[in-house]
Design a protein around this motif. Sequence first.
Motif, short mmCIF file in Angstrom:
data_model
loop_
_atom_site.label_atom_id
_atom_site.label_comp_id
_atom_site.label_asym_id
_atom_site.label_seq_id
_atom_site.Cartn_x
_atom_site.Cartn_y
_atom_site.Cartn_z
N GLU A 1 -6.58 -1.72 5.74
CA GLU A 1 -5.82 -2.97 5.85
C GLU A 1 -4.39 -2.71 6.34
O GLU A 1 -3.77 -3.56 6.96
N HIS A 2 -3.85 -1.52 6.05
CA HIS A 2 -2.49 -1.17 6.44
C HIS A 2 -2.51 0.19 7.13
O HIS A 2 -2.15 1.22 6.55
N PRO B 1 2.39 2.58 7.76
CA PRO B 1 3.02 2.51 6.43
C PRO B 1 3.54 1.10 6.13
O PRO B 1 4.27 0.51 6.94
N ALA B 2 3.15 0.57 5.00
CA ALA B 2 3.61 -0.76 4.60
C ALA B 2 5.08 -0.69 4.22
O ALA B 2 5.52 0.24 3.52
N PRO B 3 5.89 -1.65 4.65
CA PRO B 3 7.32 -1.59 4.35
C PRO B 3 7.60 -1.90 2.88
O PRO B 3 6.81 -2.58 2.21
N ALA C 1 0.86 -1.19 0.00
CA ALA C 1 0.00 0.00 0.00
C ALA C 1 0.89 1.23 0.00
O ALA C 1 1.90 1.28 0.71
N TYR C 2 0.50 2.24 -0.79
CA TYR C 2 1.29 3.47 -0.87
C TYR C 2 1.12 4.30 0.41
O TYR C 2 2.10 4.74 1.01
N GLY C 3 -0.11 4.50 0.82
CA GLY C 3 -0.39 5.27 2.03
C GLY C 3 -1.06 4.41 3.07
O GLY C 3 -1.09 3.18 2.98
#
Length: 829
Positions: free
Chosen positions: A783-784, A787-789, A777-779
């Motif tokens: 679900e995230h 911040p997704a790594p 995910a960008y932002g």
Amino acid sequence: MASSTEPGQGPADTAEHTDRTDTAEQTADRTDTAEHTDAPASTGTSTAGAAGAAGAPPGHAPELALELLVHGVGGTTPQAMLDDPRTVLVTGDETAGIHRRAEDADAESRPGDYPDRPVPEAYSWANLTSGNGARALWLLLLPFMVANLAHWMRPATRDRGGAVRAYGVLVRLVALSLTVLLVAAACEVALDLIAWQCAGTRACASDRPWLAFLAPEHGGWWSAPGRRLALAAAVPTALTGLLWWLSHRTWSAYESQQPPRHGAGEGDPEERDGAQDLPALRLAGFWYGRRLVARLRAAHTAAGFLTVAAALTAAAASHDQETGGSAWLDASGRVLAAVLAAAGAFVVWVVWARGRGEKEADDRVDRAIVRALPGTALALLLAAAVHAAWYRPGWSSEGALPGSGAFGVLPLVQGALVVAIAATAWWLRRGGPDGRTVLGGLAGAAVAMLGCALGGLMSGGVAQRTADWLDGTATPGTGGGPLQGPPVVLSWQAATIPLLLLVLAGVAVCFAGLTWRNGRLEAAEVRADHGGEPEDSSRTRAIAGTLARARLTDSAPWLVGATAALTLLLGGVAVLGAWATGEVPGEAAEGTTDLLAAAARSAQELGSWLVGLGFLLLLACGRRAYKDAATRRTIGILWDVGTFWPRAAHPFAPPCYAERAVPDLTWRMVTWTRTTGGRLVISGHSQGSVLAAAAVWQLAPGTRRRVALLTYGSPLERLYGRWFPAYFGSRPLHALHRQVHCWRNLWRRTDPIGGPVLTLGGTGPEVDRGPLRDPLAYGRTSEHPLPAPILGHSDYQADPVFAEERTGLLERLPRVPEQRQAGSGRSSS
């Protein structure tokens, strides 16, 4: 002369002839061929449960599925691979073994507990490359490993078997020259700098009590020059013996694993109908080449002994041939030199005459050569020591040791061999062009040149540092100390290093600029891909930077090529400068302009320190790795990549872990599918995907039909296919695609190592799925929420696509017919 057989070669390059394998595989599918194997059931497994197990309909036995996980470089632990701190060893040992969760140890006895998921197993092979501390000393064998890699980098070709054999011969000769160079460096230190120059010079020997018994002023029995040399010869002799012992010991520990025999000609149409058309890694003997390794070990050991004998004989002959020398010592020395030359020619013939034979496991040994050659060379060395130690009135040691000019000959020989390798590779490349091959097929020549440069760096480094230590604070060869120092050519070679580093620094700056430019372009694409989301400039730069750095892998070949070309050029200049002047660069430049003289002196002194520093850093790194497991594991990554290939060119290279790992995986797949009749997916990450593919290639069709291949972060095409095109190029990989019915590959654009494996169109189900989203995910999303790594090369199993593809592969595998599940649950396929 005996015929030479190179890897994957029959009448021509059999690694490139795969057209008939598709038909053979289809035949195997239609007939459902039973597999013939002498593999016993693997330890720790049991037969599938009988009909009526829990959860199964009456009259039906639930079918068990297995997921065999293979980690990549760096050595992930079994606990991390299985995501469970409690694991048990199913089969294998502490060096390499199969592990399961403790709760899954008896899964075969209760298949009903796994109705919708496979039983996970982890194959851990990390200790093959980074186990005990002694393996840190393998750093000293780095030039040998690099030369061995060059053997496997030959271009793909068709119908040019003679050129394939010539390529293998030339690389083996380069490898032989590296052994001679290493032993010659030991002779330079022990015989020339210590026994000849320091012990024979009052100013040097007086400061070192441990040399007093060798000094002429002492007047003892050992003070004669020839006897000092004979005693010092024990050092390079012991080094040669140590290399032989290490090679023999590591072969027994790593590479002596017999692959499973699956009955060629009995239910295996591929081998029965045309073994010469199989990809090289499909051949039964690819991972077992005892005969060639034993021959090369004997030849290189003999070459080491003969190098020491030649140094002793040359030194004695220089005195015997002077006016007033002993006539009978002169005559005996000439006879000994002729015998040494004949023995050296025979060693070259042994290296020349035979390559690898891979159609079947080559368990034969040329006992006459393996036993007699090293023993004969050692006997000649003893004769040379006795001849040199014979009393010669009036013999004194002055200047450099006679015969040390060989250091100027070796670089010329190596350079000529590298040029010949490049010419042969160019000819091979024309016979089977593959657009993805790096450096136009010249990668093997470039890597061979780098191996020679590493050997020169290490030999020159130890000689320079020893000379500086013996000479005090003075720079040897400049007249500031009592010693003349090492051969002049070593000083010239050291003086070229600052220029080489300066040019490489410029290349690095260019790569940095290219990465910055690519990052700006990638940033625009990242913003376009997430146009509907709020802009986060730092997030965009991080993703774009990762993408740009990942692309550097594809530019690395040009750095290797530029380094090799410049090394070859500067090495030639160094040899010519040493021969033309006979002086070190600083002295040779005297009388020219002040600027040139200052530059020559600076380059000589800086290069000398850089050479010595490089050698000391290598020793320090090895020492730290010996004590620190984390450092040892980091160094192990280098061996993970460099020692995948068998020792086909240099027997003293670090051992090939794949000759243990590939048979381990093959045996496990054979025995588990034969015993349970269940389905199996072998799941490999990074370097583990290369091991998994090599193991699947070794399976007979009857077993391969029960096995699916899942690769992720895989360098199969991006690195191996481009650098080793004869074995992992487009034709072999497409042949593997035809032979493995269920294969999926996952990759990301942010991954600097992995990529798609089939870059050209093929037939059958699609293999590559990707590029996967990274980050997921960008932002921030529901679900995230955090911040997704950016995962890059790691954590592919964290992507939901992974479980989806694994399930899809298992569903595509054929199930065992009902009538074959009755009774004990054993299956013949």
